[in-house]
Motif scaffolding. Sequence first.
Motif, mmCIF file in Angstrom:
data_model
loop_
_atom_site.group_PDB
_atom_site.id
_atom_site.type_symbol
_atom_site.label_atom_id
_atom_site.label_comp_id
_atom_site.label_asym_id
_atom_site.label_seq_id
_atom_site.Cartn_x
_atom_site.Cartn_y
_atom_site.Cartn_z
ATOM 1 N N SER A 85 0.860 -1.182 0.000
ATOM 2 C CA SER A 85 0.000 0.000 0.000
ATOM 3 C C SER A 85 0.894 1.230 0.000
ATOM 4 O O SER A 85 2.076 1.145 0.330
ATOM 5 C CB SER A 85 -0.904 0.007 1.238
ATOM 6 N N ALA A 86 0.322 2.357 -0.388
ATOM 7 C CA ALA A 86 1.071 3.608 -0.353
ATOM 8 C C ALA A 86 0.092 4.743 -0.120
ATOM 9 O O ALA A 86 -1.090 4.639 -0.456
ATOM 10 C CB ALA A 86 1.817 3.826 -1.670
ATOM 11 N N ARG A 87 0.582 5.801 0.485
ATOM 12 C CA ARG A 87 -0.229 7.013 0.564
ATOM 13 C C ARG A 87 0.324 8.012 -0.442
ATOM 14 O O ARG A 87 1.536 8.135 -0.610
ATOM 15 C CB ARG A 87 -0.216 7.603 1.981
ATOM 16 N N ILE A 88 -0.595 8.671 -1.118
ATOM 17 C CA ILE A 88 -0.223 9.581 -2.208
ATOM 18 C C ILE A 88 -0.581 11.009 -1.798
ATOM 19 O O ILE A 88 -1.673 11.251 -1.268
ATOM 20 C CB ILE A 88 -0.980 9.192 -3.498
ATOM 21 N N PHE A 89 0.330 11.929 -2.013
ATOM 22 C CA PHE A 89 0.113 13.331 -1.651
ATOM 23 C C PHE A 89 0.201 14.186 -2.909
ATOM 24 O O PHE A 89 1.180 14.098 -3.641
ATOM 25 C CB PHE A 89 1.193 13.807 -0.685
ATOM 26 N N SER A 90 -0.803 15.027 -3.121
ATOM 27 C CA SER A 90 -0.685 15.918 -4.271
ATOM 28 C C SER A 90 -0.288 17.325 -3.845
ATOM 29 O O SER A 90 -0.162 18.214 -4.674
ATOM 30 C CB SER A 90 -1.987 15.938 -5.068
ATOM 31 N N SER A 91 -0.118 17.517 -2.541
ATOM 32 C CA SER A 91 0.447 18.784 -2.081
ATOM 33 C C SER A 91 1.293 18.486 -0.847
ATOM 34 O O SER A 91 1.310 17.363 -0.362
ATOM 35 C CB SER A 91 -0.663 19.784 -1.770
ATOM 36 N N THR A 92 1.994 19.479 -0.362
ATOM 37 C CA THR A 92 2.925 19.261 0.729
ATOM 38 C C THR A 92 2.216 18.762 1.990
ATOM 39 O O THR A 92 1.258 19.382 2.445
ATOM 40 C CB THR A 92 3.676 20.578 1.012
ATOM 41 N N ARG A 93 2.643 17.664 2.522
ATOM 42 C CA ARG A 93 2.022 17.062 3.709
ATOM 43 C C ARG A 93 3.114 16.575 4.648
ATOM 44 O O ARG A 93 4.200 16.237 4.214
ATOM 45 C CB ARG A 93 1.163 15.851 3.333
ATOM 46 N N SER A 94 2.728 16.478 5.946
ATOM 47 C CA SER A 94 3.698 15.991 6.927
ATOM 48 C C SER A 94 3.110 14.906 7.806
ATOM 49 O O SER A 94 1.934 14.947 8.147
ATOM 50 C CB SER A 94 4.144 17.135 7.845
ATOM 51 N N SER A 172 3.583 17.450 -9.747
ATOM 52 C CA SER A 172 3.753 16.025 -9.511
ATOM 53 C C SER A 172 3.032 15.636 -8.224
ATOM 54 O O SER A 172 2.279 16.429 -7.650
ATOM 55 C CB SER A 172 5.237 15.677 -9.445
ATOM 56 N N ILE A 173 3.254 14.425 -7.809
ATOM 57 C CA ILE A 173 2.707 13.951 -6.543
ATOM 58 C C ILE A 173 3.864 13.362 -5.747
ATOM 59 O O ILE A 173 4.960 13.156 -6.278
ATOM 60 C CB ILE A 173 1.643 12.853 -6.771
ATOM 61 N N ALA A 174 3.626 13.113 -4.474
ATOM 62 C CA ALA A 174 4.597 12.403 -3.649
ATOM 63 C C ALA A 174 3.903 11.162 -3.118
ATOM 64 O O ALA A 174 2.676 11.108 -3.078
ATOM 65 C CB ALA A 174 5.069 13.288 -2.502
ATOM 66 N N PHE A 175 4.675 10.180 -2.718
ATOM 67 C CA PHE A 175 4.059 9.007 -2.097
ATOM 68 C C PHE A 175 5.055 8.345 -1.172
ATOM 69 O O PHE A 175 6.262 8.609 -1.220
ATOM 70 C CB PHE A 175 3.559 8.007 -3.149
ATOM 71 N N VAL A 176 4.533 7.494 -0.297
ATOM 72 C CA VAL A 176 5.404 6.698 0.569
ATOM 73 C C VAL A 176 4.644 5.437 0.958
ATOM 74 O O VAL A 176 3.432 5.467 1.156
ATOM 75 C CB VAL A 176 5.880 7.506 1.799
ATOM 76 N N ASN A 177 5.349 4.319 1.033
ATOM 77 C CA ASN A 177 4.707 3.045 1.350
ATOM 78 C C ASN A 177 4.800 2.698 2.837
ATOM 79 O O ASN A 177 3.843 2.179 3.407
ATOM 80 C CB ASN A 177 5.335 1.907 0.548
ATOM 81 N N ALA A 178 5.948 2.945 3.435
ATOM 82 C CA ALA A 178 6.089 2.612 4.853
ATOM 83 C C ALA A 178 7.145 3.504 5.482
ATOM 84 O O ALA A 178 8.082 3.946 4.800
ATOM 85 C CB ALA A 178 6.459 1.140 5.035
ATOM 86 N N ILE A 179 6.945 3.764 6.775
ATOM 87 C CA ILE A 179 7.857 4.642 7.517
ATOM 88 C C ILE A 179 8.186 3.973 8.847
ATOM 89 O O ILE A 179 7.300 3.437 9.512
ATOM 90 C CB ILE A 179 7.200 6.008 7.807
ATOM 91 N N GLU A 180 9.452 4.020 9.230
ATOM 92 C CA GLU A 180 9.841 3.561 10.565
ATOM 93 C C GLU A 180 10.573 4.710 11.253
ATOM 94 O O GLU A 180 11.438 5.335 10.651
ATOM 95 C CB GLU A 180 10.787 2.353 10.467
#
Length: 498
Positions: A85-94, A172-180
Amino acid sequence: MVKMELLRSSLILAVILSVFMGHGSWALFTPVDNFLIACGSSQNVTFFGQTYVPDSVQSSLALKGLGNSVVTTSNSSIPLPICQSARIFSSTRSYKFDIEREGRHWVRLHFYPLPSAGHNLTSATFTVVTENFVLLNNFTFKNYNGSYLFKEFAINVTSDNLALTFIPSNNSIAFVNAIEVVSIPDQLLPDQAMALSPSAPFSGLSGLALETVYRLNMGGPLVTAQNDTLGRTWAKDEKYLHVNSSAVNVSVSPATIKYTASATSDTAPNWVYATAQTMGDPNVANLNFNITWVLPVDPNFTYFVRVHFCDIVSTSLNSLVFNVYINANIALGSLDLSTLAGNLDVPYYRDFISNSSGESDTLTISVGPDPNADVPNAILNGLEIMKISNEARSLDGISPVETLLVMRQKKSKTGIIVGSVVGASAALLLIALEETSSALLEPEDNSTNHIPDIPLTPLEPFDNSVSMIEGVNSGTDDDAEDAATSAVFSQLVNPRGR
Ligand SMILES: *[C@@H]1O[C@H](CO)[C@@H](O)[C@H](O)[C@H]1NC(C)=O
Ligand SMILES: *[C@@H]1O[C@H](CO)[C@@H](O)[C@H](O)[C@H]1NC(C)=O
Ligand SMILES: *[C@@H]1O[C@H](CO)[C@@H](O)[C@H](O)[C@H]1NC(C)=O
Ligand SMILES: *[C@@H]1O[C@H](CO)[C@@H](O)[C@H](O)[C@H]1NC(C)=O
Ligand SMILES: *[C@@H]1O[C@H](CO)[C@@H](O)[C@H](O)[C@H]1NC(C)=O
Ligand SMILES: *[C@@H]1O[C@H](CO)[C@@H](O)[C@H](O)[C@H]1NC(C)=O
Ligand SMILES: *[C@@H]1O[C@H](CO)[C@@H](O)[C@H](O)[C@H]1NC(C)=O
Ligand SMILES: *[C@@H]1O[C@H](CO)[C@@H](O)[C@H](O)[C@H]1NC(C)=O
Ligand SMILES: *[C@@H]1O[C@H](CO)[C@@H](O)[C@H](O)[C@H]1NC(C)=O
Ligand SMILES: *[C@@H]1O[C@H](CO)[C@@H](O)[C@H](O)[C@H]1NC(C)=O
Ligand SMILES: CC(=O)N[C@H]1CO[C@H](CO)[C@@H](O)[C@@H]1O
């Protein structure tokens, strides 16, 4: 009867001990902060014995603004379960993590561009920053040879929170699948180490960010996170040997390794110390040569280099005496391992600071025999190379955080994410940069910046498309290893691969 009882309780004790020790480990160090997050997932993901919780857990997550979506797949043929899974960001997010214990933390990021109906994650171009450091700058899989990107940073968090901000590049967009985000024991990484050429102490490391570029188990097998008390992965070294016939691998049982107060299993797992590369080929007439590892690095950065030793070859003390070089510089001359470590089979390590070699884009490590040694031999058991953040407090390029945030804010509509997520050991808050960066955000965005602390609305409908993927298009070189393994190392293998 008494005997039976005794027998039974000692059996139970043995079982408990073996479970405890077998797990490697968390025996010595328990991380106070231990966030394992499966971004965009709708369920817990268990992987290598650890549970990654969704970033939306308990549905107490509100997403405001446009373009937050998730993508998931049920296809298990992807590098790691946490990348399904991944979360997709179309604007700056934290993402904002509440930190209970200040000090260094691993920040580990997993990226795998899943196929998505609405977005092309492979061409997504984005930047990732903390409040102080640039971790990734304008990264895109388009310019990267691997299909999976794993990044590990060691960041000294000196406040009660850590914000990880994802900044999509233009259109563009940003995305990330997992964070530790996981605590590191204070004593693991020093403030000071020896620089070579000229030889001088380099201090102030504790205020800088580090990024793992190589972590190698010489002569040994791949050691995965579950076999490391600090969740580290140790890759095999062979492909970096300059002349691979110069080295002979040796190994002993990991149980042979005798840890001390100064080198514990947190320093490196016994699997690392129990294997090594040595010169040792008795059929070679001339034993006067070095074993050299050649490691491609970005020449614009300075590196923290840790060499790990353990004399697993000698039969008596003081027989293994050798030299260690970093690039063309002597790092350790006439190193008498058993004297320094105190005994055979005792781990020993040293830290150095080094640039790449001359004008080249490699860093080389060599071990070779000392002319005065009784037996010409040399050994190396493990090697870690970490990139040190530069003057711009960046690990990628020369733009500081402020520039990247401001540049971006001029164009983007800033959306805000608020929420609370129960992490593995503590609560995780997922919100926009409210404090540190609000000054930067405010001039550009006066509508959505300040938001209530308590999330009120339920999750917005997600793009929960279940997509099939074409499998691992492995751009890395090791076909012999399985997909997961080579994927884990795609970044370590090719640190400049973008
Ligand atoms: C982003 O857009 C700005 C303004 O349109 C432009 O100056 C800049 O070069 C663009 N950056 C990239 C990485 O394309
Ligand atoms: C983190 O930074 C603080 C403040 O500079 C310092 O006191 C502390 O020793 C550092 N911790 C580590 C583990 O480097
Ligand atoms: C040690 O070297 C041998 C011969 O090159 C090789 O077959 C073996 O896989 C190596 N062992 C490890 C653990 O890398
Ligand atoms: C030496 O390294 C090359 C490239 O990694 C590999 O193809 C070859 O099999 C290696 N030879 C030995 C003896 O390990
Ligand atoms: C080993 O490498 C160092 C550094 O490049 C060099 O000075 C030394 O002469 C080499 N030793 C041998 C035996 O080749
Ligand atoms: C190193 O910096 C120079 C000058 O800023 C730049 O041209 C070059 O691309 C950089 N090298 C890498 C590998 O990023
Ligand atoms: C690395 O290179 C930089 C820039 O040339 C220099 O200032 C610094 O002293 C070097 N550091 C080491 C450890 O060699
Ligand atoms: C998910 O994992 C967390 C942390 O281990 C645990 O507290 C929670 O009960 C798990 N949730 C489910 C649905 O299994
Ligand atoms: C998952 O991907 C693999 C590799 O592309 C493919 O062979 C397989 O059919 C896919 N699985 C499903 C359930 O679609
Ligand atoms: C990526 O792979 C291509 C083809 O295999 C190769 O030509 C190129 O040098 C690689 N790029 C990097 C940065 O390693
Ligand atoms: C190389 C290595 O470390 N292997 C071990 C890792 O841990 C698992 C389970 O604890 C063992 O089965 C492996 O042998």
